[in-house]
Scaffold this motif. Structure first.
Motif, PDB file in Angstrom:
ATOM      1  N   ALA A 298      44.235  70.719  74.219  1.00  0.00           N
ATOM      2  CA  ALA A 298      45.125  70.242  73.160  1.00  0.00           C
ATOM      3  C   ALA A 298      44.402  70.195  71.817  1.00  0.00           C
ATOM      4  CB  ALA A 298      45.671  68.863  73.519  1.00  0.00           C
ATOM      5  N   LEU A 299      43.141  69.742  71.810  1.00  0.00           N
ATOM      6  CA  LEU A 299      42.357  69.711  70.571  1.00  0.00           C
ATOM      7  C   LEU A 299      42.150  71.118  70.018  1.00  0.00           C
ATOM      8  CD1 LEU A 299      39.591  67.050  71.361  1.00  0.00           C
ATOM      9  CD2 LEU A 299      41.373  66.886  69.621  1.00  0.00           C
ATOM     10  N   LYS A 300      41.907  72.064  70.923  1.00  0.00           N
ATOM     11  CA  LYS A 300      41.711  73.452  70.497  1.00  0.00           C
ATOM     12  C   LYS A 300      42.984  74.010  69.875  1.00  0.00           C
ATOM     13  CE  LYS A 300      40.745  78.070  72.346  1.00  0.00           C
ATOM     14  NZ  LYS A 300      40.453  78.858  73.579  1.00  0.00           N
ATOM     15  N   LYS A 301      44.123  73.794  70.521  1.00  0.00           N
ATOM     16  CA  LYS A 301      45.381  74.354  70.039  1.00  0.00           C
ATOM     17  C   LYS A 301      45.797  73.757  68.692  1.00  0.00           C
ATOM     18  CE  LYS A 301      47.555  75.909  74.331  1.00  0.00           C
ATOM     19  NZ  LYS A 301      48.747  75.786  75.215  1.00  0.00           N
ATOM     20  N   ARG A 302      45.559  72.476  68.502  1.00  0.00           N
ATOM     21  CA  ARG A 302      45.972  71.815  67.270  1.00  0.00           C
ATOM     22  C   ARG A 302      44.937  71.956  66.160  1.00  0.00           C
ATOM     23  NH1 ARG A 302      50.471  68.672  67.427  1.00  0.00           N
ATOM     24  NH2 ARG A 302      49.816  67.693  65.466  1.00  0.00           N
ATOM     25  N   GLY A 303      43.740  72.430  66.493  1.00  0.00           N
ATOM     26  CA  GLY A 303      42.692  72.527  65.482  1.00  0.00           C
ATOM     27  C   GLY A 303      42.347  71.168  64.916  1.00  0.00           C
ATOM     28  N   ALA A 304      42.271  70.171  65.798  1.00  0.00           N
ATOM     29  CA  ALA A 304      42.078  68.792  65.360  1.00  0.00           C
ATOM     30  C   ALA A 304      40.714  68.262  65.789  1.00  0.00           C
ATOM     31  CB  ALA A 304      43.180  67.899  65.925  1.00  0.00           C
ATOM     32  N   VAL A 305      40.269  67.243  65.071  1.00  0.00           N
ATOM     33  CA  VAL A 305      39.030  66.530  65.376  1.00  0.00           C
ATOM     34  C   VAL A 305      39.353  65.050  65.479  1.00  0.00           C
ATOM     35  CG1 VAL A 305      36.746  65.873  64.525  1.00  0.00           C
ATOM     36  CG2 VAL A 305      37.542  68.215  64.227  1.00  0.00           C
ATOM     37  N   GLY A 306      38.885  64.410  66.545  1.00  0.00           N
ATOM     38  CA  GLY A 306      39.094  62.983  66.701  1.00  0.00           C
ATOM     39  C   GLY A 306      37.951  62.189  66.089  1.00  0.00           C
ATOM     40  N   VAL A 307      38.265  61.163  65.317  1.00  0.00           N
ATOM     41  CA  VAL A 307      37.247  60.286  64.741  1.00  0.00           C
ATOM     42  C   VAL A 307      37.060  59.120  65.710  1.00  0.00           C
ATOM     43  CG1 VAL A 307      36.595  58.843  62.783  1.00  0.00           C
ATOM     44  CG2 VAL A 307      37.906  60.947  62.407  1.00  0.00           C
ATOM     45  N   ALA A 308      35.845  58.982  66.237  1.00  0.00           N
ATOM     46  CA  ALA A 308      35.593  58.029  67.315  1.00  0.00           C
ATOM     47  C   ALA A 308      34.507  57.023  66.947  1.00  0.00           C
ATOM     48  CB  ALA A 308      35.186  58.781  68.588  1.00  0.00           C
ATOM     49  N   HIS A 309      34.552  55.861  67.614  1.00  0.00           N
ATOM     50  CA  HIS A 309      33.530  54.827  67.465  1.00  0.00           C
ATOM     51  C   HIS A 309      33.023  54.443  68.848  1.00  0.00           C
ATOM     52  CE1 HIS A 309      35.691  54.424  63.619  1.00  0.00           C
ATOM     53  NE2 HIS A 309      34.580  53.917  63.137  1.00  0.00           N
ATOM     54  N   TRP A 310      31.728  54.140  68.941  1.00  0.00           N
ATOM     55  CA  TRP A 310      31.166  53.655  70.200  1.00  0.00           C
ATOM     56  C   TRP A 310      29.842  52.947  69.934  1.00  0.00           C
ATOM     57  CZ3 TRP A 310      30.797  58.602  68.488  1.00  0.00           C
ATOM     58  CH2 TRP A 310      29.546  59.227  68.518  1.00  0.00           C
ATOM     59  N   VAL A 311      29.366  52.217  70.921  1.00  0.00           N
ATOM     60  CA  VAL A 311      28.095  51.508  70.848  1.00  0.00           C
ATOM     61  C   VAL A 311      27.223  51.998  71.985  1.00  0.00           C
ATOM     62  CG1 VAL A 311      26.927  49.271  71.004  1.00  0.00           C
ATOM     63  CG2 VAL A 311      29.102  49.464  69.769  1.00  0.00           C
ATOM     64  N   LEU A 312      26.001  52.420  71.656  1.00  0.00           N
ATOM     65  CA  LEU A 312      25.065  52.924  72.663  1.00  0.00           C
ATOM     66  C   LEU A 312      23.667  52.426  72.312  1.00  0.00           C
ATOM     67  CD1 LEU A 312      24.360  54.749  75.083  1.00  0.00           C
ATOM     68  CD2 LEU A 312      24.196  56.666  73.479  1.00  0.00           C
ATOM     69  N   ARG A 313      23.014  51.798  73.280  1.00  0.00           N
ATOM     70  CA  ARG A 313      21.647  51.294  73.110  1.00  0.00           C
ATOM     71  C   ARG A 313      21.520  50.413  71.869  1.00  0.00           C
ATOM     72  NH1 ARG A 313      18.903  57.154  74.619  1.00  0.00           N
ATOM     73  NH2 ARG A 313      19.407  57.087  76.847  1.00  0.00           N
ATOM     74  N   ASN A 314      22.409  49.443  71.781  1.00  0.00           N
ATOM     75  CA  ASN A 314      22.398  48.434  70.716  1.00  0.00           C
ATOM     76  C   ASN A 314      22.632  49.010  69.322  1.00  0.00           C
ATOM     77  OD1 ASN A 314      21.780  46.402  72.617  1.00  0.00           O
ATOM     78  ND2 ASN A 314      19.584  46.865  72.449  1.00  0.00           N
TER      79      ASN A 314
END
Length: 264
Positions: free
Chosen positions: A129-145
């Motif tokens: 779906a990301l490929k077909k729409r040419g979209a990028v998701g803006v994401a947040h996460w926490v890893l190793r403090n």
């Protein structure tokens, strides 16, 4: 040798969660040097030393501080630092989707692969779906403090997650002040376009290698085998004062090389 997952998480899009594994998409291939004592080649170690007493300081006797002025520091206790540390989580939360060209290449920092971890159907459906729409998701996460913001996109049928730099890390082009006193004239632009046209080719990443690292490895292998290493003299580089002269010389050389290639 198969890559090892660094971390497991759930990729969250609203109420939908897709289990994933995080893999590094790049690897360190540099030669790492060790410092030795010149007298007996014993490995040396670094120590923290009090500059006034010149005595070693144990790590447990140190405190973290931030310099706010010359010779003035603000000390943060372990408790204060812990209070500022983001809470651990197993979520990669996608906040929004934007067009692929909405994020400038300067913002991209380090790439990671996201692999499926159980829900293969949901994982590959999202990648497609990301490929077909040419979209990028803006994401947040926490890893190793540490808290991250990143860009989620499709790559080769899989998901790629790039960490993004923060706004304060980006230097705007307006801050660069070139020393040029004039705009290039039409002749210079035309010559530059000819040079670009003469050098147009297909990009193949495998053709570009870290020659310095290869030379270091070859030298280390030769010396380990007891061989004498000799250094060739570096060729002298021709100096040209004129941009136009440099472009003309480059175009002439590229045409000559192309001519030899056709006759061969």
């Amino acid at each position: 040798m198969p890559a090892r997952a660094m971390w497991k998480a759930d990729l969250a899009l609203g109420e939908i969660k897709v289990p994933v594994k995080l893999y590094s998409a790049v690897q360190d291939t540099k030669v790492h040097f060790r410092l030795l004592h010149a007298a007996d080649h014993a490995p040396v170690k670094q120590q923290m030393v009090d500059p006034e007493t010149e005595q070693p300081v144990a790590s447990q006797a140190t405190r973290k501080a931030v310099a706010v002025d010359r010779g003035v520091y603000v000390v943060l206790t372990d408790e204060e630092q812990a209070a500022l540390t983001p809470k651990p989580s197993r979520l990669i939360s996608v906040e929004q989707f934007v067009p692929t060209d909405a994020i400038d290449e300067r913002w991209y920092d380090r790439p990671y692969y996201l692999g499926p971890d159980g829900d293969d159907e949901g994982y590959f459906a999202l990648a497609e779906a990301l490929k077909k729409r040419g979209a990028v998701g803006v994401a947040h996460w926490v890893l190793r403090n540490r808290s991250y913001v990143g860009a989620l996109q499709a790559s080769g049928g899989y998901l790629l997650l790039d960490t993004l730099r923060y706004a304060e890390q980006i230097v705007e082009v307006g801050a660069v002040r070139p020393n040029a006193n004039r705009e290039p004239d039409k002749r210079e632009i035309a010559l530059a376009e000819q040079l670009i046209g003469a050098l147009e080719d297909r990009f193949d990443a495998s053709e570009f290698r870290d020659e310095y690292q290869e030379q270091v490895r070859n030298m280390v292998a030769a010396k380990a085998a007891g061989k004498v290493v000799r250094f060739p003299k570096a060729p002298k580089r021709a100096h040209t004062d004129s941009l136009v002269a440099s472009l003309q010389a480059s175009i002439k050389a590229s045409r000559k090389e192309a001519g030899h290639g056709r006759r061969a």
